[in-house]
Enzyme design. Structure first.
Site, PDB file in Angstrom:
ATOM      1  N   LYS A 131      15.705 -30.080 -11.083  1.00  0.00           N
ATOM      2  CA  LYS A 131      15.880 -28.636 -10.889  1.00  0.00           C
ATOM      3  C   LYS A 131      17.326 -28.412 -10.475  1.00  0.00           C
ATOM      4  CE  LYS A 131      13.870 -24.419  -9.316  1.00  0.00           C
ATOM      5  NZ  LYS A 131      15.026 -23.758  -8.754  1.00  0.00           N
ATOM      6  N   LYS A 329      10.202 -29.280  -4.536  1.00  0.00           N
ATOM      7  CA  LYS A 329      11.460 -29.247  -3.778  1.00  0.00           C
ATOM      8  C   LYS A 329      11.786 -30.522  -3.007  1.00  0.00           C
ATOM      9  CE  LYS A 329      12.706 -24.726  -3.611  1.00  0.00           C
ATOM     10  NZ  LYS A 329      14.037 -24.200  -3.601  1.00  0.00           N
TER      11      LYS A 329
HETATM   12  S1  IVH Z   1      12.341 -24.068 -16.694  1.00  0.00           S
HETATM   13  C1  IVH Z   1       9.300 -21.050 -17.755  1.00  0.00           C
HETATM   14  N1  IVH Z   1      13.706 -26.170 -15.940  1.00  0.00           N
HETATM   15  O1  IVH Z   1      14.911 -22.553 -11.891  1.00  0.00           O
HETATM   16  C2  IVH Z   1      10.108 -22.003 -17.001  1.00  0.00           C
HETATM   17  N2  IVH Z   1      14.142 -24.110 -14.851  1.00  0.00           N
HETATM   18  O2  IVH Z   1      12.655 -20.084 -11.573  1.00  0.00           O
HETATM   19  C3  IVH Z   1      11.505 -21.564 -16.974  1.00  0.00           C
HETATM   20  N3  IVH Z   1      15.925 -24.233 -13.178  1.00  0.00           N
HETATM   21  O3  IVH Z   1      16.575 -19.907 -12.260  1.00  0.00           O
HETATM   22  C4  IVH Z   1      12.419 -22.398 -16.201  1.00  0.00           C
HETATM   23  N4  IVH Z   1      16.356 -26.375 -13.412  1.00  0.00           N
HETATM   24  O4  IVH Z   1      17.400 -21.541 -14.040  1.00  0.00           O
HETATM   25  C5  IVH Z   1      13.489 -24.857 -15.748  1.00  0.00           C
HETATM   26  N5  IVH Z   1      14.851 -28.110 -15.386  1.00  0.00           N
HETATM   27  C6  IVH Z   1      14.645 -26.806 -15.217  1.00  0.00           C
HETATM   28  C7  IVH Z   1      15.363 -26.059 -14.279  1.00  0.00           C
HETATM   29  C8  IVH Z   1      15.085 -24.703 -14.122  1.00  0.00           C
HETATM   30  C9  IVH Z   1      16.676 -25.257 -12.784  1.00  0.00           C
HETATM   31  C10 IVH Z   1      16.043 -22.862 -12.623  1.00  0.00           C
HETATM   32  C11 IVH Z   1      16.092 -21.776 -13.646  1.00  0.00           C
HETATM   33  C12 IVH Z   1      15.567 -20.570 -12.940  1.00  0.00           C
HETATM   34  C13 IVH Z   1      14.651 -21.176 -11.942  1.00  0.00           C
HETATM   35  C14 IVH Z   1      13.238 -20.960 -12.410  1.00  0.00           C
END
Ligand code: IVH
Length: 707
Positions: A131, A329
């Site tokens: 993440k 987290k």
């Molecule tokens: S997938 C439907 N993958 O986390 C799922 N999000 O609330 C859409 N983020 O601000 C998100 N790393 O930018 C996904 N490997 C990852 C991610 C990621 C960071 C962030 C994303 C968004 C938040 C999702």
């Protein structure tokens, strides 16, 4: 006689073919450089090809296309960002805040239940990834060409940041082998920690306010109205998903989709894997936790996604979040705590650093009770005083720092409106009698005078090697792993050696006998022998490590490597003039002066000779051929209209001589070439004391450089 038309008809196919070829080659090298981090041609060669392409495009504007590599360079300043309605909403992701294995187990249980799986059914397959702590972006490719980039906004409507995103080298302007009418790629724009630290270091040097963390800096940069400013921030990108897709057949799993995006030239983080069941997810969570500090960028957790796209569909969505994904987290890298006291630490170069003594707080996975406040001016800008609640940041192996004061008023906490007045609850308000922190006039270690040079943000002890704090730090710097690497020589031992008067200088270390070491208090014979062995082993080193280990101000590892590559031999570096030093890539006037001054000091030359006499050795080589380009290492900025040369021509001539041509004036600029109607850049150069020359001056410089 050749008519212009005939001439054009004659050369157009050849020139056009060249243009196509240049674009192909430049795309490939940009990918190797920015994404794979494995360039195969020197920067100067890339620049040359780039300019050749630019020249053809200038000559034939009708051949210009939005995916040309030349379109990355900033553009004109925008009035505002326009709204973009997302074809497919950008959802958020549910967060599992339980940082133990339970977080993964809970998610897996929910997925199994929603899929109607029984205990005896096989484990669910997941794609596990990081993440990233940046900002979400939607990249719209039509027929393989980047046509739009938009922020997430409220998920339904974001902002058009296409121009800014174009300046990010890692983001391909054209996809490899994908002609789909529409392919929207989603991912995260982020800033690497080293890029962030370098930026803040520059801010500190300028006495400007530092940025809080990489995430805010990246987010702030991407919403800038001036793409040239964005181009100066080093931003990075990772793809992790899709938006609207038309005319591209989806693979059957998320993991395969990521592989496909990578094959198209998009950066996809290598730290990803396919995991089975809760146990697989937990193992991934643990493995990444162990690596978290060593990653070059911040993450705040990992993300698990059900791997099969068909199952994702079956699981569907709750209102704003998919049921098939979760963020799991880690402990936060920024925490609130109380600033109990401020102490002064004296560093290797005599720099006095105010160190925050904190109420111990668990941040970034460890308990922190000391954090740097950098210098007096930063403290003043951040407005922190003893007794305040402060935000502490500890990310990666960077020293923990106080990034700001937690202002209850600003966040509306503990404050109430009384009529028209904001009243802070007395318990939380700052005691008005807390004295503003002052730097001591004398070094707290050696009592020498403390000075601050004009234009410098840092206070320094003038004791030099008379100051035991500086001597200790110099030894620790020399002995550290990234320098000459004396295993086991840590701060406790150095304290003992220096405080006990056993060693005074770095060469003294190599003259230490086993008996002297073994006679130290709390030193077992075995440990003494280990130190002697480590010292012996460290004698075989490399030139860059040795140069770095000397602790010359402004000479970090990268500069040490550049110096070694450029000059090949230590003696050549020691005897180099400032002009010769300036030819090294990335060495500007301040660094050149620092190196020159260092080797002008007899005592420093003596230290080098003594170390050689003690048996320190390394391989030496020949100077690199880049040394022959006369203006290597110089940065120019062009402004206004020059009497005879076009800007393009001037740029080309400068770059051919090895100089860098930048878009805006900064402390790093060596010369501003100003023509008629030069405006803000000229003013800025005046402010920063950057040398200003005209076209004649430029010609003279190029002429003398050529000679
Ligand atoms: S997938 C439907 N993958 O986390 C799922 N999000 O609330 C859409 N983020 O601000 C998100 N790393 O930018 C996904 N490997 C990852 C991610 C990621 C960071 C962030 C994303 C968004 C938040 C999702």
């Amino acid at each position: 006689m050749t008519t212009p038309d005939l001439f054009a008809a004659d050369t157009k196919p050849a020139e056009f073919a060249r243009l196509t070829e240049l674009r192909r080659v430049l795309h490939e090298h940009a990918h190797r450089y920015y994404v794979l981090d494995a360039p195969v041609i020197p920067d100067a060669e890339y620049d040359r090809l780039f300019q050749e392409l630019q020249a053809i495009e200038v000559k034939h504007p009708q051949w210009m296309t939005p995916d040309s590599p030349t379109q990355r360079v900033g553009g004109k300043v925008l009035d505002g960002l326009s709204p973009v309605r997302h074809a497919v909403p950008m959802l958020s992701i549910e967060t599992e805040t339980d940082t133990t294995a339970q977080g993964a187990q809970d998610f897996d249980a929910r997925v199994r239940k929603a899929l109607g799986l029984q205990e005896f059914d096989l484990p669910v397959e997941y794609a596990a990834e990081l993440k990233f702590d940046g900002l979400a972006i939607n990249l719209r490719y039509e027929h393989g060409v980047l046509v739009q980039a938009a922020t997430r906004g409220d998920g339904e409507t974001g902002e058009d940041v296409t121009q800014n995103v174009r300046t990010i080298g890692q983001i391909p302007l054209r996809l490899n082998g994908c002609d789909a009418p529409v392919l929207e790629v989603r991912g995260e724009i982020y800033m690497r920690r080293d890029d962030f630290e370098a930026l803040n270091e520059k801010q500190r040097e300028k006495g400007d306010k530092t940025f809080i963390n990489p995430r805010n800096t990246a987010a702030g940069a991407i919403r800038q109205l001036d793409p040239n400013l964005v181009a100066q921030r080093q931003l990075s990108f990772f793809a992790y998903g899709l938006g609207e897709v038309r005319g591209w057949s989806l693979p059957s799993t998320h993991a395969q989709m990521l592989d496909a995006l990578q094959a198209m030239g998009l950066p996809v983080c290598a730290e990803r894997s396919v995991a089975h069941g809760a146990a697989g997810l937990t193992a991934f969570h643990e493995a990444i936790r162990a690596k978290r500090d060593a990653l070059p960028f911040d993450i705040d957790g990992v993300v698990y996604k059900v791997n099969a796209l068909a199952l994702q569909q079956q699981l569907g969505f709750k209102t704003r979040e998919p049921r098939w994904a979760v963020a799991h987290k880690y402990p936060a890298q920024e925490m609130l705590t109380r600033l109990n006291d401020i102490e002064i630490q004296v560093g290797r170069t005599g720099k006095l650093t105010p160190v925050a003594k904190l109420e111990p707080v668990f941040v970034g996975g460890t308990t922190v009770s000391n954090a740097t406040l950098h210098n007096l001016f930063e403290m003043r800008k951040k407005n922190v005083r003893v007794g305040d609640r402060v935000i502490v940041r500890r990310a990666g192996d960077v020293i923990p720092e106080v990034v700001g004061r937690f202002d209850p008023v600003a966040v509306g906490e503990d404050a109430v409106m009384a009529g028209n007045e904001l009243v802070v609850s007395p318990a939380k308000a700052r005691d008005p009698y807390v004295r503003n922190f002052r730097m001591p006039k004398k070094c707290p270690v050696c009592n020498s005078d403390v000075v601050r040079e004009k234009g410098e943000a840092n206070h320094r002890c003038t004791g030099g090697l008379f100051c035991s704090a500086q001597r200790k730090q110099a030894m620790l710097h020399f002995a550290q792993r990234r320098a000459v690497d004396v295993d086991g020589l840590g701060d406790k031992l150095v304290d003992q050696l220096v405080d006990g008067g056993v060693v005074k200088t770095v060469p003294d270390l190599y003259r230490l006998g086993l008996t002297a070491l073994a006679s130290l208090e709390r030193m077992a014979d075995k440990s003494a022998q280990n130190i002697v062995d480590a010292l012996e082993k460290s004698k075989q080193t490399t030139l860059p490590r040795f140069i770095f280990g000397l602790g010359i101000r402004h000479v970090g590892e990268a500069t040490a490597k550049a110096l070694a590559r450029h000059f090949g031999k230590l003696d050549a570096i020691m005897d180099a003039s400032q002009e010769q030093l300036l030819q090294v890539s990335d060495v500007g006037p301040i660094v050149a002066q620092s190196i020159h001054t260092f080797f002008q000091q007899t005592h420093n030359r003596e230290v080098v000779e003594q170390l050689r006499a003690c048996g320190l050795r390394w391989e030496e080589g020949d100077p690199s051929p880049a040394a022959q380009l006369p203006l290597v290492g110089k940065t120019f900025v062009l402004t206004g209209t020059l009497p005879t040369l076009s800007r393009e021509q001037a740029k080309e001539m400068l770059e051919a001589a090895g100089a860098k041509v930048a878009g805006s004036v900064s402390k790093k600029t060596d010369y501003l070439v100003a023509g008629e109607e030069a405006g803000s850049k000229l003013a800025k150069a005046g402010e920063l004391g950057v040398a200003v020359i005209d076209e004649a001056g430029l010609q003279a410089l190029l002429g003398s450089a050529a000679g």
